[in-house]
Design an enzyme around this catalytic site. Structure first.
Site, short mmCIF file in Angstrom:
data_model
loop_
_atom_site.label_atom_id
_atom_site.label_comp_id
_atom_site.label_asym_id
_atom_site.label_seq_id
_atom_site.Cartn_x
_atom_site.Cartn_y
_atom_site.Cartn_z
N SER A 43 10.84 -9.53 24.14
CA SER A 43 10.27 -10.79 23.69
C SER A 43 8.82 -10.60 23.27
O SER A 43 8.22 -9.55 23.49
CB SER A 43 10.32 -11.82 24.82
OG SER A 43 9.38 -11.45 25.82
N LYS A 44 8.28 -11.65 22.68
CA LYS A 44 6.88 -11.65 22.26
C LYS A 44 5.98 -11.36 23.46
O LYS A 44 5.00 -10.63 23.36
CB LYS A 44 6.57 -13.02 21.66
CG LYS A 44 5.18 -13.16 21.13
CD LYS A 44 5.01 -14.46 20.37
CE LYS A 44 3.54 -14.69 20.11
NZ LYS A 44 3.09 -16.03 20.38
N ARG A 45 6.34 -11.94 24.60
CA ARG A 45 5.54 -11.76 25.81
C ARG A 45 5.47 -10.30 26.24
O ARG A 45 4.45 -9.82 26.72
CB ARG A 45 6.10 -12.65 26.94
CG ARG A 45 5.20 -12.81 28.10
CD ARG A 45 4.89 -14.25 28.53
NE ARG A 45 5.94 -15.22 28.25
CZ ARG A 45 6.92 -15.52 29.10
NH1 ARG A 45 7.03 -14.89 30.25
NH2 ARG A 45 7.77 -16.47 28.79
#
Ligand code: GLU
Length: 508
Positions: free
Chosen positions: A263-265
């Site tokens: 994910s982006k995180r």
């Protein structure tokens, strides 16, 4: 459908930037199209008005172009079966939904969100799951249960409705996937999916099937999150009496730790990009200094490899070797360190001229000093080529050249304290002064000659290399780092080398 005429599509929804996973899907579509001399189509699936994000389509197009996998047909390009934006095909879907209604394969449903919620809750209380299908569609508020008059009245009043697919009961359908093989599904567990929404837009399912058919798509290659929809898609092809394309569902790209979807995180946490280009305040691979061919190489092997030790592949090799049916079923772990390794490898393959040209915008041009240019180099570019050729072995990115070789652009401003303490002894200055006088008389200031003279002088005077070389490097570089010292001296030239030696002798 003519399977020899390969036509594949990448069909992103413009809801934000393209994620690494989407990019890999685009790459596999591209490789498959090219290896079969087919077409790679871009279709923008923008039927969900609420999730539309300004600029996302342009971002997607720019990303594909930057990576070197441009589409053959799509918005604004070779529009053979366009338009390629679903929002511009809106009217078309309606007629297909109505066709299914007329044939008894779909129906109008008037149930409100509240009443469906109510049903869900009641089922839950009894420990059951509410599914809108054969089991209870006859008890709900739809054109299967209402009389013609009631339906006409609702129409007159403009009551909102959706169109649902009439999923056939009691059948086992066999789905075929190039990567996963055969999958059997009992249609009794499927729900009557909405094909047309109350806002007058088709759902993904209807638009996707209609478009794949009208655009003569031969192979659908997409992420595995669409596997649960495959049974419905099969049934829709059957309902329309169309031949279904061949499907391949790609595995997920997993977090570096190996569990869960990347994910982006994860990128923010691990300090690596997950988008090809900058998007708002997220840095992209391009801007982080990655070469597109390096990223293409890495991502192509994320979920597939030709089973040999080889790791570096040109785009042409990937096109030849790629095998869609050899794509792995299991998720592929994303390894940010490996992306850097790839970039390092690709950097080594670039010519010094390419690297120097890439380095120019990073360098503040005022930092390219006069040094010995006038005598030794015909242009600043020539100097930069020399510099990058000495540094490239240690560089992962073009931007590293600055950190690795700042001393090529100015006299050391200060000297590494620890190194100086250890290496610059009381005996050093008089010795280096002697060396200075020797070098001053050299007419040929090439690396080989400086090296020969210095080494001879060291042995003639019974000195050790450890006494001379480290302090000499400190004087020239300011530190104990860098490539072969005599190459550095040759590159910056005689005047600057002696100048640096002189300054160090005064300061240290
Ligand atoms: N619009 C869908 C997506 O963004 C496309 C899925 C498909 O390729 O069928 O994932």
């Amino acid at each position: 459908m003519d399977k020899n005429n390969v036509r594949v599509r990448f069909a992103p929804s413009p809801t934000g930037p393209l994620h690494i996973g989407g990019l890999r899907t685009a790459i596999y579509n591209y490789l498959f199209a090219k290896q079969n001399h087919g077409s790679f189509i871009l279709r923008i699936e923008d039927t969900d008005l609420h999730r539309y994000v300004e600029g996302a389509e342009e971002y997607i197009v720019n990303s594909l172009n930057w990576l070197g996998i441009p589409f053959d047909e799509g918005p604004g390009k070779e529009e053979k079966v366009g338009p390629y934006r679903q929002s511009e095909r809106k009217l078309l879907y309606r007629q297909y939904a109505e066709r299914l209604i007329n044939e008894g394969k779909a129906y109008y449903a008037y149930d409100t969100a509240e009443s469906l919620d109510e049903h869900r809750k009641n089922h839950e209380l009894k420990g059951k799951t509410f599914i809108y299908n054969w089991h209870n569609r006859k008890k709900l508020n739809n054109s299967l249960t209402l009389s013609q008059e009631e339906i006409a009245l609702k129409k007159d009043k403009g009551e909102p409705y959706v169109i649902r697919f009439f999923t056939p009961a009691d059948r086992t359908i066999v789905l075929n996937d190039l990567i996963r093989g055969e999958i059997e599904i009992d249609t009794n567990i499927l729900d009557d999916k909405i094909l047309f929404k109350s806002d007058g837009m088709p759902t993904y399912h209807l638009a996707n099937i209609v478009d794949d058919h009208l655009m003569k798509i031969s192979h659908v290659i997409r992420g595995e999150e669409w596997l649960p929809s495959l049974a419905l898609h099969y049934l829709l092809y059957e309902a329309f009496n169309w031949e279904a394309p061949t499907f391949a569902h790609l595995p997920l790209i997993l977090k570096p730790e190996g569990k869960g979807k990347l994910s982006k995180r994860d990128g923010e946490k691990g300090g690596f990009p997950v988008f090809p280009l900058n998007w708002h305040d997220s840095i992209g691979y391009k801007e982080a200094g990655y070469f597109p061919d390096s990223l293409l190489n890495y991502l192509s092997l994320l979920g597939w490899n030709p089973g040999t030790e080889q790791e570096i592949f040109s785009k042409e090799e990937l096109i030849t070797l790629f095998k869609i049916d050899k794509v792995h079923k299991a998720g592929a772990r994303f390894d940010p360190e490996k992306t850097k390794w790839y970039n390092h490898q690709y950097l080594q393959k670039k010519t010094s001229e390419e690297l120097a040209l890439d380095f120019v915008p990073i360098l503040n041009s005022s930092l390219i000093p006069s040094l010995a240019f006038d005598i030794k180099y015909t242009s600043k570019l020539e100097y930069l080529e020399k510099v990058v050729s000495l540094l490239k072995e240690r560089a992962f990115f073009v931007k590293d050249f600055w950190e690795l070789g700042e001393y090529f652009f100015h006299t050391p401003q200060n000297y590494n304290e620890k190194a100086t303490k250890k290496r610059w002894k009381t005996t050093t200055s008089p010795l280096l002064k002697e060396l200075y006088d020797l070098l001053k008389d050299l007419s040929d200031f090439s690396s080989a000659t400086i090296e020969e003279k210095t080494k001879n002088w060291i042995s003639e005077n019974n000195l050790s290399f450890g006494e001379i070389m480290p302090p000499l490097r400190i004087a020239i570089v300011g530190d104990l780092k860098g490539p072969h010292l005599f190459d550095i001296m040759d590159t910056i030239g005689k005047t600057e080398s002696l100048n640096r030696l002189n300054i160090a002798l005064k300061k240290l």
